[in-house]
Scaffold this active site. Structure first.
Site, PDB file in Angstrom:
ATOM      1  N   ASN A  37      13.417  71.185  -4.718  1.00 45.43           N
ATOM      2  CA  ASN A  37      13.507  70.915  -3.278  1.00 45.43           C
ATOM      3  C   ASN A  37      13.989  69.491  -2.993  1.00 45.43           C
ATOM      4  O   ASN A  37      13.857  69.003  -1.876  1.00 45.43           O
ATOM      5  CB  ASN A  37      12.169  71.163  -2.600  1.00 45.43           C
ATOM      6  CG  ASN A  37      11.078  70.217  -3.085  1.00 45.43           C
ATOM      7  OD1 ASN A  37      11.292  69.429  -4.006  1.00 45.43           O
ATOM      8  ND2 ASN A  37       9.911  70.298  -2.468  1.00 45.43           N
ATOM      9  N   ASP A  38      14.496  68.782  -4.009  1.00 44.88           N
ATOM     10  CA  ASP A  38      15.090  67.450  -3.924  1.00 44.88           C
ATOM     11  C   ASP A  38      14.053  66.328  -3.842  1.00 44.88           C
ATOM     12  O   ASP A  38      14.410  65.177  -3.632  1.00 44.88           O
ATOM     13  CB  ASP A  38      16.045  67.339  -2.733  1.00 44.88           C
ATOM     14  CG  ASP A  38      17.073  66.217  -2.935  1.00 44.88           C
ATOM     15  OD1 ASP A  38      17.552  66.050  -4.076  1.00 44.88           O
ATOM     16  OD2 ASP A  38      17.378  65.515  -1.960  1.00 44.88           O
ATOM     17  N   HIS A 130      17.784  37.650   2.573  1.00 38.51           N
ATOM     18  CA  HIS A 130      18.846  37.384   3.546  1.00 38.51           C
ATOM     19  C   HIS A 130      18.330  36.526   4.690  1.00 38.51           C
ATOM     20  O   HIS A 130      19.054  35.655   5.191  1.00 38.51           O
ATOM     21  CB  HIS A 130      19.389  38.713   4.089  1.00 38.51           C
ATOM     22  CG  HIS A 130      20.508  38.546   5.071  1.00 38.51           C
ATOM     23  ND1 HIS A 130      21.766  38.131   4.702  1.00 38.51           N
ATOM     24  CD2 HIS A 130      20.554  38.734   6.411  1.00 38.51           C
ATOM     25  CE1 HIS A 130      22.541  38.066   5.770  1.00 38.51           C
ATOM     26  NE2 HIS A 130      21.832  38.429   6.836  1.00 38.51           N
ATOM     27  N   ASP A 169      28.669  31.114   7.524  1.00 38.33           N
ATOM     28  CA  ASP A 169      28.092  31.088   8.866  1.00 38.33           C
ATOM     29  C   ASP A 169      27.056  29.977   8.958  1.00 38.33           C
ATOM     30  O   ASP A 169      26.565  29.472   7.944  1.00 38.33           O
ATOM     31  CB  ASP A 169      27.467  32.442   9.216  1.00 38.33           C
ATOM     32  CG  ASP A 169      26.421  32.876   8.212  1.00 38.33           C
ATOM     33  OD1 ASP A 169      25.295  32.330   8.254  1.00 38.33           O
ATOM     34  OD2 ASP A 169      26.720  33.746   7.368  1.00 38.33           O
ATOM     35  N   LYS A 192      30.444  32.148  12.833  1.00 32.68           N
ATOM     36  CA  LYS A 192      30.704  33.580  12.670  1.00 32.68           C
ATOM     37  C   LYS A 192      30.013  34.399  13.748  1.00 32.68           C
ATOM     38  O   LYS A 192      28.865  34.139  14.104  1.00 32.68           O
ATOM     39  CB  LYS A 192      30.234  34.042  11.289  1.00 32.68           C
ATOM     40  CG  LYS A 192      30.514  35.522  10.997  1.00 32.68           C
ATOM     41  CD  LYS A 192      30.187  35.874   9.555  1.00 32.68           C
ATOM     42  CE  LYS A 192      28.702  36.007   9.319  1.00 32.68           C
ATOM     43  NZ  LYS A 192      28.399  36.497   7.952  1.00 32.68           N
ATOM     44  N   ARG A 194      29.199  38.478  14.311  1.00 33.78           N
ATOM     45  CA  ARG A 194      29.271  39.806  13.708  1.00 33.78           C
ATOM     46  C   ARG A 194      29.411  40.857  14.805  1.00 33.78           C
ATOM     47  O   ARG A 194      28.538  41.008  15.660  1.00 33.78           O
ATOM     48  CB  ARG A 194      28.034  40.083  12.851  1.00 33.78           C
ATOM     49  CG  ARG A 194      28.091  41.438  12.152  1.00 33.78           C
ATOM     50  CD  ARG A 194      27.002  41.578  11.095  1.00 33.78           C
ATOM     51  NE  ARG A 194      27.222  40.694   9.960  1.00 33.78           N
ATOM     52  CZ  ARG A 194      28.050  40.947   8.964  1.00 33.78           C
ATOM     53  NH1 ARG A 194      28.756  42.066   8.962  1.00 33.78           N
ATOM     54  NH2 ARG A 194      28.186  40.093   7.975  1.00 33.78           N
ATOM     55  N   ASP A 218      27.514  32.248  -0.363  1.00 36.31           N
ATOM     56  CA  ASP A 218      26.874  33.244   0.488  1.00 36.31           C
ATOM     57  C   ASP A 218      25.713  33.865  -0.272  1.00 36.31           C
ATOM     58  O   ASP A 218      25.675  33.822  -1.515  1.00 36.31           O
ATOM     59  CB  ASP A 218      27.872  34.322   0.901  1.00 36.31           C
ATOM     60  CG  ASP A 218      27.531  34.956   2.247  1.00 36.31           C
ATOM     61  OD1 ASP A 218      26.443  34.667   2.772  1.00 36.31           O
ATOM     62  OD2 ASP A 218      28.351  35.737   2.762  1.00 36.31           O
TER      63      ASP A 218
END
Length: 335
Positions: A37-38, A130, A169, A192, A194, A218
């Site tokens: 069933n994954d 990040h 950025d 920058k 986005r 980066d």
């Protein structure tokens, strides 16, 4: 003292093996299977009872599969009476989902942090989030490492005259300034905006890059769109050569062709927090396995990990003025 047991998911077993080589131990066996069933099932094939368990799994594509595998492995370790479970996540992909910048939008970073804690993780070991504020999403201790020292070592061996560190950025400007201090270089940054996940506009460069060789820093490169946009702006400002460095080199879509064939880019340097693309032989990959191994050793032995956080040796260069300090100085002069 309790034994160290290190398991790896399917995302990056090569990094787990290198970490274990540094620690002088073997990667403990595990098995992840898929039902008809994954649904996934994880089984740890080594004794975890009253041991310090470390599970290495960066969240790389297919990200959802690897996240679910990590959660199941943590749950298995918890059910096996592990004394302490540390999720070693070299690349925490959901750190990009850290704020509500649109109406009725999800905060994936906080949700995934809650899921990791709910599954049984006692500690998180990660690298170059990040957004640093993602650290606060977790209700368990987080050891946040950086690869700045590893990347700086690559450049210290060469002539850096007429070079400048450039951040794509302003949000990454503080990290770029820290990197520039390591190398004794000035720093600049792109302004920058986005527009979408794979579409950005860089409309200005803060700092003087004319006639200089850029070292673009980066935290993560996915499609390479920001880097290509930055190259165009740097060329307009009189900079015609750049080396590109990042911690997490995902290089999704056509990023490999975009960057490897760009006339301005002389080299791309990354680390092995994520698997490197197999078809990019000129890519320079610096290993962070020693850094993770040392962090694991210190956590296990109850020693301080803080000296690994900065990856910076201040003796290499005197402090350079940050972009924000320079902007304030320029503003005061105008007034």
């Amino acid at each position: 003292m309790r034994d160290i047991v290190v398991f790896t998911g399917s995302a990056h077993p090569a990094l787990a093996r290198q970490i274990c080589d540094e620690l002088g131990i073997e990667v403990s066996p595990s098995e992840t299977s898929r039902f008809s069933n994954d649904c996934l099932q994880a089984q740890l094939l080594a004794n975890c009872r009253q041991r310090d368990v470390y599970i290495v799994q960066p969240l790389v594509p297919p990200t959802q599969e690897h996240l679910m595998e990590l959660l199941l492995m943590i749950d298995a370790a918890k059910g096996a009476s592990a004394a302490q479970i540390t999720a070693v996540i070299p690349h925490f992909a959901y750190a990009r989902s850290d704020k509500k910048d649109a109406s009725r939008i999800s905060l994936g970073g906080r949700l995934v942090a809650d899921m990791l804690v709910a599954s049984g993780a006692d500690r998180i070991l990660t690298m170059t989030l990040h957004s640093p504020q993602v650290h606060g999403f977790f209700s368990v201790p987080v050891d946040h490492l950086t690869a700045l020292g590893v990347l700086a070592d690559h450049y210290r061996r060469r002539d850096l005259s007429d070079s400048i560190v450039v951040s794509p950025d302003l949000g990454n400007a503080k990290t770029a300034t820290q990197f520039a201090r390591l190398l004794g270089l000035p720093v600049a940054a792109g302004s920058k905006q986005r527009l979408a996940d794979d579409k950005v506009v860089i409309d200005a460069i803060v700092g003087d890059v004319a006639g200089k060789r850029a070292i673009v820093l980066d935290d993560e490169i996915a499609t390479g769109g920001s880097i290509v946009q930055l190259m165009a702006k740097l060329a307009e400002e009189g900079c015609h050569e750049a080396s590109v460095a990042c911690t997490h080199g995902l290089f999704t879509g056509n990023a490999v062709a975009r960057l490897s064939e760009h006339p301005m880019i002389t080299e791309v340097v990354t680390t092995d927090t994520v698997p490197a693309p197999g078809d990019w032989h000129s890519l320079v990959v610096r290993s962070v396995s020693q850094l993770f191994a040392e962090a694991i050793r210190r956590i296990h032995e109850g020693e301080s990990v803080s000296s690994l956080f900065d990856g910076v040796d201040p003796t290499h260069a005197p402090p350079q003025p940050s972009l924000f300090e320079r902007a304030q100085l320029a503003t005061s002069r105008v007034r």
